[in-house]
Design a protein around this motif. Structure first.
Motif, PDB file in Angstrom:
ATOM      1  N   PHE A  87      18.167  31.313  29.704  1.00  0.00           N
ATOM      2  CA  PHE A  87      19.183  32.095  29.012  1.00  0.00           C
ATOM      3  C   PHE A  87      20.540  31.460  29.287  1.00  0.00           C
ATOM      4  O   PHE A  87      20.716  30.718  30.252  1.00  0.00           O
ATOM      5  CB  PHE A  87      19.190  33.554  29.486  1.00  0.00           C
ATOM      6  N   ARG A  88      21.479  31.759  28.433  1.00  0.00           N
ATOM      7  CA  ARG A  88      22.841  31.271  28.620  1.00  0.00           C
ATOM      8  C   ARG A  88      23.638  32.308  29.389  1.00  0.00           C
ATOM      9  O   ARG A  88      23.517  33.503  29.149  1.00  0.00           O
ATOM     10  CB  ARG A  88      23.507  30.993  27.268  1.00  0.00           C
ATOM     11  N   PHE A  89      24.455  31.813  30.291  1.00  0.00           N
ATOM     12  CA  PHE A  89      25.235  32.726  31.121  1.00  0.00           C
ATOM     13  C   PHE A  89      26.714  32.498  30.877  1.00  0.00           C
ATOM     14  O   PHE A  89      27.212  31.390  31.001  1.00  0.00           O
ATOM     15  CB  PHE A  89      24.924  32.506  32.603  1.00  0.00           C
ATOM     16  N   LYS A  90      27.389  33.567  30.501  1.00  0.00           N
ATOM     17  CA  LYS A  90      28.834  33.522  30.338  1.00  0.00           C
ATOM     18  C   LYS A  90      29.394  34.837  30.848  1.00  0.00           C
ATOM     19  O   LYS A  90      29.197  35.893  30.251  1.00  0.00           O
ATOM     20  CB  LYS A  90      29.219  33.315  28.868  1.00  0.00           C
ATOM     21  N   SER A  91      30.082  34.766  31.971  1.00  0.00           N
ATOM     22  CA  SER A  91      30.587  35.987  32.594  1.00  0.00           C
ATOM     23  C   SER A  91      31.917  36.388  31.976  1.00  0.00           C
ATOM     24  O   SER A  91      32.778  35.551  31.708  1.00  0.00           O
ATOM     25  CB  SER A  91      30.766  35.778  34.101  1.00  0.00           C
ATOM     26  N   SER A  92      32.074  37.698  31.756  1.00  0.00           N
ATOM     27  CA  SER A  92      33.346  38.227  31.267  1.00  0.00           C
ATOM     28  C   SER A  92      34.174  38.821  32.396  1.00  0.00           C
ATOM     29  O   SER A  92      35.276  39.318  32.164  1.00  0.00           O
ATOM     30  CB  SER A  92      33.081  39.302  30.198  1.00  0.00           C
ATOM     31  N   ALA A  93      33.638  38.788  33.610  1.00  0.00           N
ATOM     32  CA  ALA A  93      34.351  39.364  34.750  1.00  0.00           C
ATOM     33  C   ALA A  93      35.481  38.443  35.195  1.00  0.00           C
ATOM     34  O   ALA A  93      35.334  37.223  35.221  1.00  0.00           O
ATOM     35  CB  ALA A  93      33.388  39.604  35.912  1.00  0.00           C
ATOM     36  N   ARG A  94      36.594  39.047  35.550  1.00  0.00           N
ATOM     37  CA  ARG A  94      37.700  38.275  36.096  1.00  0.00           C
ATOM     38  C   ARG A  94      37.387  37.849  37.521  1.00  0.00           C
ATOM     39  O   ARG A  94      36.702  38.570  38.256  1.00  0.00           O
ATOM     40  CB  ARG A  94      38.972  39.127  36.099  1.00  0.00           C
ATOM     41  N   PRO A  95      37.873  36.677  37.955  1.00  0.00           N
ATOM     42  CA  PRO A  95      37.677  36.286  39.357  1.00  0.00           C
ATOM     43  C   PRO A  95      38.308  37.314  40.286  1.00  0.00           C
ATOM     44  O   PRO A  95      39.393  37.837  40.014  1.00  0.00           O
ATOM     45  CB  PRO A  95      38.395  34.933  39.445  1.00  0.00           C
ATOM     46  N   LEU A  96      37.632  37.612  41.375  1.00  0.00           N
ATOM     47  CA  LEU A  96      38.142  38.606  42.311  1.00  0.00           C
ATOM     48  C   LEU A  96      39.299  38.026  43.110  1.00  0.00           C
ATOM     49  O   LEU A  96      39.272  36.860  43.517  1.00  0.00           O
ATOM     50  CB  LEU A  96      37.030  39.057  43.258  1.00  0.00           C
ATOM     51  N   GLY A  97      40.313  38.854  43.349  1.00  0.00           N
ATOM     52  CA  GLY A  97      41.447  38.416  44.141  1.00  0.00           C
ATOM     53  C   GLY A  97      41.063  38.194  45.592  1.00  0.00           C
ATOM     54  O   GLY A  97      40.161  38.844  46.120  1.00  0.00           O
ATOM     55  N   HIS A  98      41.747  37.264  46.237  1.00  0.00           N
ATOM     56  CA  HIS A  98      41.435  36.945  47.627  1.00  0.00           C
ATOM     57  C   HIS A  98      42.117  37.905  48.593  1.00  0.00           C
ATOM     58  O   HIS A  98      41.632  38.143  49.688  1.00  0.00           O
ATOM     59  CB  HIS A  98      41.869  35.511  47.944  1.00  0.00           C
ATOM     60  N   GLU A  99      43.277  38.438  48.191  1.00  0.00           N
ATOM     61  CA  GLU A  99      44.035  39.328  49.058  1.00  0.00           C
ATOM     62  C   GLU A  99      44.453  40.561  48.268  1.00  0.00           C
ATOM     63  O   GLU A  99      44.744  40.486  47.068  1.00  0.00           O
ATOM     64  CB  GLU A  99      45.281  38.620  49.602  1.00  0.00           C
ATOM     65  N   LEU A 100      44.492  41.690  48.953  1.00  0.00           N
ATOM     66  CA  LEU A 100      44.939  42.911  48.298  1.00  0.00           C
ATOM     67  C   LEU A 100      46.435  42.823  48.027  1.00  0.00           C
ATOM     68  O   LEU A 100      47.211  42.402  48.896  1.00  0.00           O
ATOM     69  CB  LEU A 100      44.650  44.126  49.180  1.00  0.00           C
ATOM     70  N   PRO A 101      46.876  43.228  46.826  1.00  0.00           N
ATOM     71  CA  PRO A 101      48.315  43.196  46.540  1.00  0.00           C
ATOM     72  C   PRO A 101      49.036  44.312  47.291  1.00  0.00           C
ATOM     73  O   PRO A 101      48.437  45.323  47.673  1.00  0.00           O
ATOM     74  CB  PRO A 101      48.361  43.419  45.024  1.00  0.00           C
ATOM     75  N   SER A 102      50.319  44.129  47.495  1.00  0.00           N
ATOM     76  CA  SER A 102      51.118  45.182  48.117  1.00  0.00           C
ATOM     77  C   SER A 102      51.208  46.367  47.167  1.00  0.00           C
ATOM     78  O   SER A 102      50.905  46.265  45.969  1.00  0.00           O
ATOM     79  CB  SER A 102      52.514  44.653  48.429  1.00  0.00           C
ATOM     80  N   GLY A 103      51.629  47.515  47.707  1.00  0.00           N
ATOM     81  CA  GLY A 103      51.736  48.708  46.876  1.00  0.00           C
ATOM     82  C   GLY A 103      52.677  48.514  45.707  1.00  0.00           C
ATOM     83  O   GLY A 103      52.406  48.957  44.585  1.00  0.00           O
ATOM     84  N   GLN A 104      53.794  47.825  45.952  1.00  0.00           N
ATOM     85  CA  GLN A 104      54.764  47.604  44.880  1.00  0.00           C
ATOM     86  C   GLN A 104      54.201  46.679  43.809  1.00  0.00           C
ATOM     87  O   GLN A 104      54.339  46.942  42.613  1.00  0.00           O
ATOM     88  CB  GLN A 104      56.048  47.017  45.462  1.00  0.00           C
TER      89      GLN A 104
END
Length: 485
Positions: free
Chosen positions: A171-188
């Protein structure tokens, strides 16, 4: 509990023997136990390969059916009393025609009906065999790998070196998921990103739905996860070394299966139900809440916590409030996005595992060739370069790890890898180790979040983040919501 393996999954199992007699005995045992797609390649003292397959050969089948055709022609002529009507030369021509027709029929039938090892598999093993070796190879379904390996290893004379290679996905694989961030962003920064997203997404209830339905997306995810799990399970049966990510996937296969099953029962049968759709842009025709869920998962690095989800929703709805249907669809969309991320990670892990096993195989071939002679080592290097014209960083790291103590082989391989990757080998290996650490973190976060989502009190979370609830709470006089509303 593990994902089921389909009957289409094929595995090439290879055993390398130093004794032709032992290899031939193993091949007979495989055919005796109904493993038909098996063969042996024997290398002479000069390294010339010769293929052996049990069963009827095409030549043998042609000879047998030629004799049958000759006998059939003679019977027909005798039955009809035609032998006396023709001269000897004419009869000979007729009999030759019957024999040729029988031979051609036999050759075609043997080629069509008898199972053979694929020519590509034979060529692959023939190009890496060394003088005096016998390679026994068999193509089997993934579910039969353990039984075949037990037969191949059940020899008293010598313990073979065994390898197993899973066939490429069908089967062909093409992900629509965005790459996960490495660090959590600040609240702002999280609030800014959520507000920007809310401002950038145009919504219309008149937009036309586009893309596969949720259930179809889930089936595609399940298919890829099944494939990755089957391949990793086969690797475990062959006793290949595992990365931590591969172990996590196998150990948590039951949890992922439960998530898929539960989500299948909860998703709407219709394409997107009555959810508001994105009006324009690359995501046009997709539900807004699906895109919102994708952003939440990506921004959190897959580590979903109620506080994080709540902060994102508050900031988003300050610009573009979600309707009640979108809010209640959000938990399902988050789970679907987590499974989408797990699919992408599982495919990556499976590909890396396959590359590790390839590196193990080629390390064995290079080390053994180096112990034969320098010309054999150079020839094996040529085969490796032809097989991997563009080696990946993971393959390079694994291959070097296997050759670390081989002073006669390592310099040759290291030079080729550095030229191919255009980077110092130490730097390549360090970057690969960092990438694997990030991958393991993302995988751990996604699996833990699958558990965590089931424990969130969504009603309380939505009430605390609802734009309508906050407006009503800021109206103590009851102007917006008079008593009895």
């Amino acid at each position: 509990m593990r994902f089921r393996r389909t009957k289409h999954d094929r595995v090439l199992v290879v055993g390398i023997f130093q004794s032709p007699k032992t290899g031939r005995a193993v091949l007979k045992n495989l055919h005796r136990t109904q493993f038909r797609r098996a063969a042996a390649i024997h290398a002479s003292a000069r390294g010339r390969p010769r293929v052996e397959e049990n069963g009827i050969s095409a030549i043998g089948g042609s000879a047998a059916t030629a004799a049958f055709g000759l006998a059939l022609g003679a019977f027909i002529f005798w039955q009809r009393g035609m032998l006396a009507d023709y001269r000897l030369g004419g009869l000979a021509l007729f009999f030759v025609a019957f024999a040729l027709a029988g031979a051609l029929t036999g050759w075609i039938l043997v080629r069509l009906l008898q199972e053979h090892v694929a020519a590509a598999s034979l060529a692959r093993c023939a190009s890496t065999i060394l003088p005096g070796e016998t390679v026994v190879l068999a193509e089997v379904r993934a579910t039969e790998t353990s039984r075949l390996l037990a037969i191949m290893r059940d020899v008293e004379a010598e313990a073979p070196v065994t390898f197993a290679f899973h066939s490429p996905p069908h089967f062909r694989f093409k992900s629509s998921a965005r790459p996960l961030g490495h660090e959590l962003p600040s609240g702002q920064r999280l609030a800014e990103n959520a507000a920007r997203l809310a401002h950038e997404i145009p919504v219309s209830r008149e937009a036309k739905a586009r893309g596969p339905s949720f259930l179809r997306r889930l089936r595609e995810i399940e298919r890829a996860l099944e494939w990755a799990n089957a391949s990793l399970t086969m690797s475990a049966e062959v006793h290949h070394a595992f990365t931590l990510s591969a172990e996590w996937l196998l150990d948590n296969a039951y949890l992922i299966r439960e998530q898929v099953t539960d989500l299948r029962e909860s998703l709407p049968q219709k394409q997107y139900g009555k959810l508001p759709l994105i009006a324009s842009g690359p995501e046009a025709g997709l539900p807004r809440v699906y895109h919102v869920a994708s952003e939440i998962v990506a921004e959190s690095g897959g580590a979903l916590e109620p506080e994080f989800i709540g902060k994102f929703l508050v900031a988003f709805q300050a610009t573009a409030p979600l309707d009640i249907g979108e809010l209640w669809a959000l938990p399902l969309m988050l789970r679907l996005q987590l499974l989408e991320c797990l699919r992408a990670l599982a495919i990556q892990v499976e590909q890396q595992q396959s590359q590790s096993e390839e590196a193990d195989f080629w390390a064995n071939r290079l080390i053994t060739a180096g112990r034969h002679s320098s010309p054999r080592l150079l020839k094996m290097m040529e085969a490796l370069v032809e097989r991997y014209p563009e080696p990946t960083p993971h393959f390079a790291s694994e291959l070097v790890a296997h050759l670390y103590d081989e002073e006669g082989v390592l310099p040759l391989v290291s030079g080729w890898l550095e030229r191919s990757l255009r980077s110092p080998l130490l730097e390549v290996m360090q970057q690969e180790h960092r990438r694997q650490a990030v991958q393991q973190t993302a995988l751990t976060n996604a699996i833990n979040s699958c558990r965590r989502l089931a424990q969130i009190q969504w009603r309380e979370l939505f009430q605390s983040t609802s734009w309508a609830e906050s407006e009503l709470a800021a109206d103590p006089a009851g102007v917006l919501c008079p008593p009895g509303f």
